[in-house]
Write a protein that holds these residues in place. Structure first.
Motif, PDB file in Angstrom:
ATOM      1  N   LYS A   1       0.851  -1.189   0.000  1.00  0.00           N
ATOM      2  CA  LYS A   1       0.000   0.000   0.000  1.00  0.00           C
ATOM      3  C   LYS A   1       0.883   1.234   0.000  1.00  0.00           C
ATOM      4  O   LYS A   1       1.822   1.338   0.779  1.00  0.00           O
ATOM      5  N   LEU A   2       0.575   2.171  -0.867  1.00  0.00           N
ATOM      6  CA  LEU A   2       1.370   3.381  -0.998  1.00  0.00           C
ATOM      7  C   LEU A   2       0.536   4.635  -0.764  1.00  0.00           C
ATOM      8  O   LEU A   2       0.949   5.528  -0.042  1.00  0.00           O
ATOM      9  N   TRP A   3      -0.628   4.714  -1.394  1.00  0.00           N
ATOM     10  CA  TRP A   3      -1.437   5.914  -1.288  1.00  0.00           C
ATOM     11  C   TRP A   3      -2.215   5.936   0.028  1.00  0.00           C
ATOM     12  O   TRP A   3      -2.617   4.892   0.566  1.00  0.00           O
ATOM     13  N   LEU A   4      -2.447   7.144   0.531  1.00  0.00           N
ATOM     14  CA  LEU A   4      -3.134   7.293   1.811  1.00  0.00           C
ATOM     15  C   LEU A   4      -4.529   6.672   1.768  1.00  0.00           C
ATOM     16  O   LEU A   4      -4.993   6.129   2.771  1.00  0.00           O
ATOM     17  N   ALA A   5      -5.176   6.730   0.621  1.00  0.00           N
ATOM     18  CA  ALA A   5      -6.530   6.201   0.512  1.00  0.00           C
ATOM     19  C   ALA A   5      -6.601   4.709   0.791  1.00  0.00           C
ATOM     20  O   ALA A   5      -7.662   4.190   1.159  1.00  0.00           O
ATOM     21  N   ASP A   6      -5.496   4.001   0.632  1.00  0.00           N
ATOM     22  CA  ASP A   6      -5.479   2.555   0.860  1.00  0.00           C
ATOM     23  C   ASP A   6      -5.159   2.195   2.301  1.00  0.00           C
ATOM     24  O   ASP A   6      -5.273   1.019   2.686  1.00  0.00           O
ATOM     25  N   LEU A   7      -4.751   3.164   3.107  1.00  0.00           N
ATOM     26  CA  LEU A   7      -4.380   2.887   4.491  1.00  0.00           C
ATOM     27  C   LEU A   7      -5.620   2.838   5.380  1.00  0.00           C
ATOM     28  O   LEU A   7      -6.657   3.431   5.054  1.00  0.00           O
ATOM     29  N   PRO A   8      -5.539   2.146   6.507  1.00  0.00           N
ATOM     30  CA  PRO A   8      -6.671   2.132   7.449  1.00  0.00           C
ATOM     31  C   PRO A   8      -7.020   3.548   7.899  1.00  0.00           C
ATOM     32  O   PRO A   8      -6.144   4.422   8.002  1.00  0.00           O
ATOM     33  N   GLN A   9      -8.291   3.769   8.204  1.00  0.00           N
ATOM     34  CA  GLN A   9      -8.737   5.090   8.596  1.00  0.00           C
ATOM     35  C   GLN A   9      -7.987   5.600   9.825  1.00  0.00           C
ATOM     36  O   GLN A   9      -7.651   6.785   9.922  1.00  0.00           O
ATOM     37  N   MET A  10      -7.680   4.695  10.754  1.00  0.00           N
ATOM     38  CA  MET A  10      -6.965   5.103  11.960  1.00  0.00           C
ATOM     39  C   MET A  10      -5.592   5.673  11.609  1.00  0.00           C
ATOM     40  O   MET A  10      -5.154   6.683  12.172  1.00  0.00           O
ATOM     41  N   THR A  11      -4.926   5.035  10.659  1.00  0.00           N
ATOM     42  CA  THR A  11      -3.611   5.520  10.240  1.00  0.00           C
ATOM     43  C   THR A  11      -3.721   6.865   9.546  1.00  0.00           C
ATOM     44  O   THR A  11      -2.915   7.772   9.776  1.00  0.00           O
ATOM     45  N   ARG A  12      -4.741   7.019   8.709  1.00  0.00           N
ATOM     46  CA  ARG A  12      -4.922   8.295   8.020  1.00  0.00           C
ATOM     47  C   ARG A  12      -5.210   9.415   9.004  1.00  0.00           C
ATOM     48  O   ARG A  12      -4.709  10.532   8.859  1.00  0.00           O
ATOM     49  N   ASP A  13      -6.020   9.120  10.010  1.00  0.00           N
ATOM     50  CA  ASP A  13      -6.331  10.128  11.018  1.00  0.00           C
ATOM     51  C   ASP A  13      -5.075  10.536  11.781  1.00  0.00           C
ATOM     52  O   ASP A  13      -4.859  11.722  12.065  1.00  0.00           O
ATOM     53  N   ARG A  14      -4.240   9.554  12.111  1.00  0.00           N
ATOM     54  CA  ARG A  14      -3.018   9.862  12.848  1.00  0.00           C
ATOM     55  C   ARG A  14      -2.091  10.737  12.004  1.00  0.00           C
ATOM     56  O   ARG A  14      -1.504  11.705  12.504  1.00  0.00           O
ATOM     57  N   LEU A  15      -1.957  10.414  10.720  1.00  0.00           N
ATOM     58  CA  LEU A  15      -1.110  11.218   9.846  1.00  0.00           C
ATOM     59  C   LEU A  15      -1.658  12.631   9.697  1.00  0.00           C
ATOM     60  O   LEU A  15      -0.888  13.607   9.641  1.00  0.00           O
TER      61      LEU A  15
END
Length: 316
Positions: free
Chosen positions: A292-306
């Motif tokens: 996984k490279l793009w933010l859209a593919d990451l878990p929501q929790m990870t996106r929120d943390r970033l």
């Protein structure tokens, strides 16, 4: 998985890599490549997690591809990835001086690397996970005497040590991302002051703390380390493209990316991402990105943390 099962799996991985470096080099080149292509096709047919992610990634690179075209691109991508591993297992036994001489005519932009070293501040080269950068590294060792790179600390440790031994056999100096006697950034800066070549992979942010960039129209993050090294040492920052050809490899050393002081690290990282995008779009099957490279593919929790981290940086 039980502790015994985990230990057996780790042992199997270690034995598999060991066998690869001992056995594959002894096979005729054509037979070895055919065998790796066969297993690549088997993996493609099984459509496992890595293959599915490669397909999703390639769909962003070639958005107008229909399903059949995308299937063919994934197949070719897996064959290219298998070719990388076949070559990795065979490289230590090859004649490196001969290989360097064979590769040299297929490298464009050598003048940028030579000019960078003539300045005396070393050079930071940054590459995507495409083609076979280790072949280019063999050429650099033959032409300039060596290079320094960083290796992710793989598990189990025995597999990591095998990779270190493999790359050292090619003439590379390897620094671990963690667990070394000194921080890798400190050693890399020291090598640049010695006017050495630094080679870093720059399309996948392992720390999730890299610089935000737009890549093929979508947000992601890429390592800011190459640009930071350039700005703190004065070393030129050269993006490099790598791809396969039917009978060899292609490499393109791009003009230096300008890093306008510490505040210019993010812009320079975006400029590197744009250069990567051009080379990857031209050779999509040779981009070995099964993660996984793009933010859209990451878990929501990870996106929120970033997002929180980025907000904190912006408010500072």
């Amino acid at each position: 998985m039980s502790k015994l099962g985990t230990r057996l799996r780790i042992k199997a991985v270690d034995v598999g890599y060991g066998a690869g470096w001992q056995l594959v080099r002894r096979l005729p080149a054509g037979l070895a490549r055919s065998g790796f292509s066969f297993f690549a096709d088997r993996a493609t047919a099984r459509r496992g997690e890595g293959v599915a992610q490669l397909r999703a990634n390639l769909a962003r690179i070639v958005p107008r591809a229909n399903d059949d075209e995308l299937d063919g691109l994934v197949r070719d991508g897996m064959r290219s990835y298998a070719r990388y591993w076949c070559e990795a297992f065979r490289l230590p036994a090859m004649d490196h001086s001969t290989l360097g001489a064979e590769v040299a005519p297929h490298i464009t932009g050598q003048e940028y690397l030579e000019a960078a070293l003539a300045e005396g501040n070393g050079v930071v080269t940054v590459l995507p996970h495409s083609g076979n950068f280790e072949v280019l590294g063999v050429w650099a060792v033959q032409r300039f005497g060596g290079l320094t790179t960083v290796a992710e600390r793989l598990r189990p440790e025995s597999v990591y040590q095998r990779f270190v031994a493999y790359r050292e056999s090619l003439g590379f100096e390897i620094l671990p991302t963690t667990g070394g006697a000194r921080l890798p950034a400190v050693v890399l800066a020291e090598r640049l002051r010695e006017n050495k070549i630094i080679c870093l992979l720059g399309d996948r942010d392992l720390t999730r703390t890299g610089a935000p960039v737009t890549f093929f129209g979508e947000p992601t993050r890429m390592p800011a380390g190459p640009a930071k090294l350039a700005v703190t040492t004065g070393a030129p920052l050269l993006p490099v493209g790598c791809w396969n050809t039917d009978d060899g490899w292609g490499f393109r050393i791009h003009p230096p990316v300008r890093v306008a002081g510490p505040d210019g690290v993010a812009a320079a990282t975006q400029a590197v991402a744009d250069v990567f995008a051009g080379d990857i779009a031209a050779h999509p099957a040779d981009w070995h990105m099964l993660q996984k490279l793009w933010l859209a593919d990451l878990p929501q929790m990870t996106r929120d943390r970033l997002a929180r981290m980025e907000s904190g940086r912006t408010n500072q």
